[in-house]
Scaffold this motif. Sequence first.
Motif, PDB file in Angstrom:
ATOM      1  N   TRP A   1       0.860  -1.158  -0.004  1.00 57.42           N
ATOM      2  CA  TRP A   1       0.442  -0.267   0.033  1.00 57.42           C
ATOM      3  C   TRP A   1       1.102   1.270  -0.270  1.00 57.42           C
ATOM      4  O   TRP A   1       0.845   1.994  -0.708  1.00 57.42           O
ATOM      5  N   SER A   2       1.841   1.289   0.258  1.00 53.68           N
ATOM      6  CA  SER A   2       3.068   2.543   0.296  1.00 53.68           C
ATOM      7  C   SER A   2       2.953   2.467  -1.015  1.00 53.68           C
ATOM      8  O   SER A   2       3.396   4.111  -1.219  1.00 53.68           O
ATOM      9  N   ASN A   3       3.755   1.072  -1.594  1.00 46.94           N
ATOM     10  CA  ASN A   3       4.170   1.792  -2.661  1.00 46.94           C
ATOM     11  C   ASN A   3       3.150   1.897  -3.369  1.00 46.94           C
ATOM     12  O   ASN A   3       4.154   1.441  -4.596  1.00 46.94           O
TER      13      ASN A   3
ATOM     14  N   ALA B   1       4.761   1.787   8.517  1.00 47.57           N
ATOM     15  CA  ALA B   1       4.677   3.336   8.519  1.00 47.57           C
ATOM     16  C   ALA B   1       3.332   3.446   8.076  1.00 47.57           C
ATOM     17  O   ALA B   1       3.233   5.074   9.430  1.00 47.57           O
ATOM     18  N   LEU B   2       2.693   3.399   7.493  1.00 49.74           N
ATOM     19  CA  LEU B   2       1.314   4.118   7.222  1.00 49.74           C
ATOM     20  C   LEU B   2       0.144   3.812   8.913  1.00 49.74           C
ATOM     21  O   LEU B   2       0.210   2.595   9.237  1.00 49.74           O
TER      22      LEU B   2
ATOM     23  N   PHE C   1      -4.769   1.986   5.160  1.00 50.97           N
ATOM     24  CA  PHE C   1      -4.261   0.791   4.842  1.00 50.97           C
ATOM     25  C   PHE C   1      -5.871  -0.289   5.146  1.00 50.97           C
ATOM     26  O   PHE C   1      -6.030  -0.873   4.146  1.00 50.97           O
ATOM     27  N   CYS C   2      -6.258  -0.353   6.100  1.00 53.60           N
ATOM     28  CA  CYS C   2      -6.694  -1.500   6.604  1.00 53.60           C
ATOM     29  C   CYS C   2      -7.893  -1.123   5.953  1.00 53.60           C
ATOM     30  O   CYS C   2      -8.404  -2.624   5.686  1.00 53.60           O
ATOM     31  N   PRO C   3      -9.253   0.052   5.672  1.00 53.55           N
ATOM     32  CA  PRO C   3     -10.135  -0.716   4.882  1.00 53.55           C
ATOM     33  C   PRO C   3      -9.722  -1.355   3.851  1.00 53.55           C
ATOM     34  O   PRO C   3     -10.710  -1.521   2.881  1.00 53.55           O
TER      35      PRO C   3
ATOM     36  N   ASN D   1      -5.002  -9.899   4.416  1.00 57.79           N
ATOM     37  CA  ASN D   1      -5.100 -10.369   6.228  1.00 57.79           C
ATOM     38  C   ASN D   1      -3.901  -9.554   6.470  1.00 57.79           C
ATOM     39  O   ASN D   1      -2.859  -9.775   6.022  1.00 57.79           O
ATOM     40  N   SER D   2      -4.424  -8.336   6.995  1.00 56.91           N
ATOM     41  CA  SER D   2      -3.640  -7.072   7.021  1.00 56.91           C
ATOM     42  C   SER D   2      -2.790  -6.705   8.526  1.00 56.91           C
ATOM     43  O   SER D   2      -3.403  -7.019   9.384  1.00 56.91           O
ATOM     44  N   LEU D   3      -1.659  -6.794   8.492  1.00 60.22           N
ATOM     45  CA  LEU D   3      -1.160  -5.715  10.113  1.00 60.22           C
ATOM     46  C   LEU D   3      -0.911  -4.778   9.824  1.00 60.22           C
ATOM     47  O   LEU D   3      -0.066  -4.324   8.846  1.00 60.22           O
ATOM     48  N   ARG D   4      -0.369  -3.835  10.723  1.00 61.36           N
ATOM     49  CA  ARG D   4       0.554  -3.092  11.115  1.00 61.36           C
ATOM     50  C   ARG D   4       1.535  -3.790  12.446  1.00 61.36           C
ATOM     51  O   ARG D   4       1.407  -4.100  13.754  1.00 61.36           O
TER      52      ARG D   4
END
Length: 294
Positions: free
Chosen positions: A228-230, A260-261, A266-268, A276-279
């Motif tokens: 997502w950052s990229n 960093a985000l 990015f979660c939505p 399946n995303s994590l920070r």
Amino acid sequence: MRNSSITVTVSFAVALTATALTGGIAHAMAPAPAAAALPPPVACDSCYRPALDTSWQWQLSSLPARPFLDVQMYDIDGFDARDGAVVRALKADRPGRGVVCYISAGSLEDWRPDAGRFPASVVGKELDGWPGERWLDIRQYRGRLGEIMKARLDMCRAAGFDAVEPDNVDGFSNDTGFPIRASDQLAYNTWLANEAHRRGLSVALKNDVEQIPRLLPYFDFALNEECWSNDECTTAQNDGEYGYDQFVQAGKAVFQVEYALPVSRFCPRSNAQNFNSLRKRLELGPERTPCRGV
């Protein structure tokens, strides 16, 4: 990480001359050679395959300790867990939990117990920002390098892992010190996936976003850092060519991390894509903020 591109300008006069010399317009407009053939994927019907919606923890800087998180999958360092004790404990704590074996398949890490086995001919430049780690010449996988990687896969299997996460399998798009081409990377990555399947291990494609369309038949799920950052998570973001939504469309889970985000950025979007995303923090310790569920 981006591939460099070279633009070649040919004048119209030179083009006409080349056409005349090679037998006319039809020859000049012949299609480009087909992509190099890859070996057929090795089937692994009994391999672990995480569901599209799978809660997970990625913890590499230390081994997880009790009380374990109530998640469906753990991804941990293979060398640190090679005696199998933590793998057994994680599985006993939650039957059916998948445990993934992290190894580097594209770099030498000088602190690993097998670091002395790598011949000097396969050791390249340092990884930027990662002291003690150097890129490998993955073109040499049919020799000593391949034997080392087979031994690492055997280690994962012997410890009781269900799957393997080979890291640094995108050297072709980095400054490795070797002239590694995209075709070399495809050959190596498909070989790795097939060797994992021969051992009953499922295998994750780590990053290497650009080669998803060709590698998708070989890999059982995907793991990405900072797409997502990229701005490169989805096929739509990549001019319709590649994206992790292709894994989801094939019924294969995507595990994704941002460092960093903020989660609101990015979660939505991850949830909408069924990722399946994590920070996480860059050191990949126990701290985590999941985008959904546990």
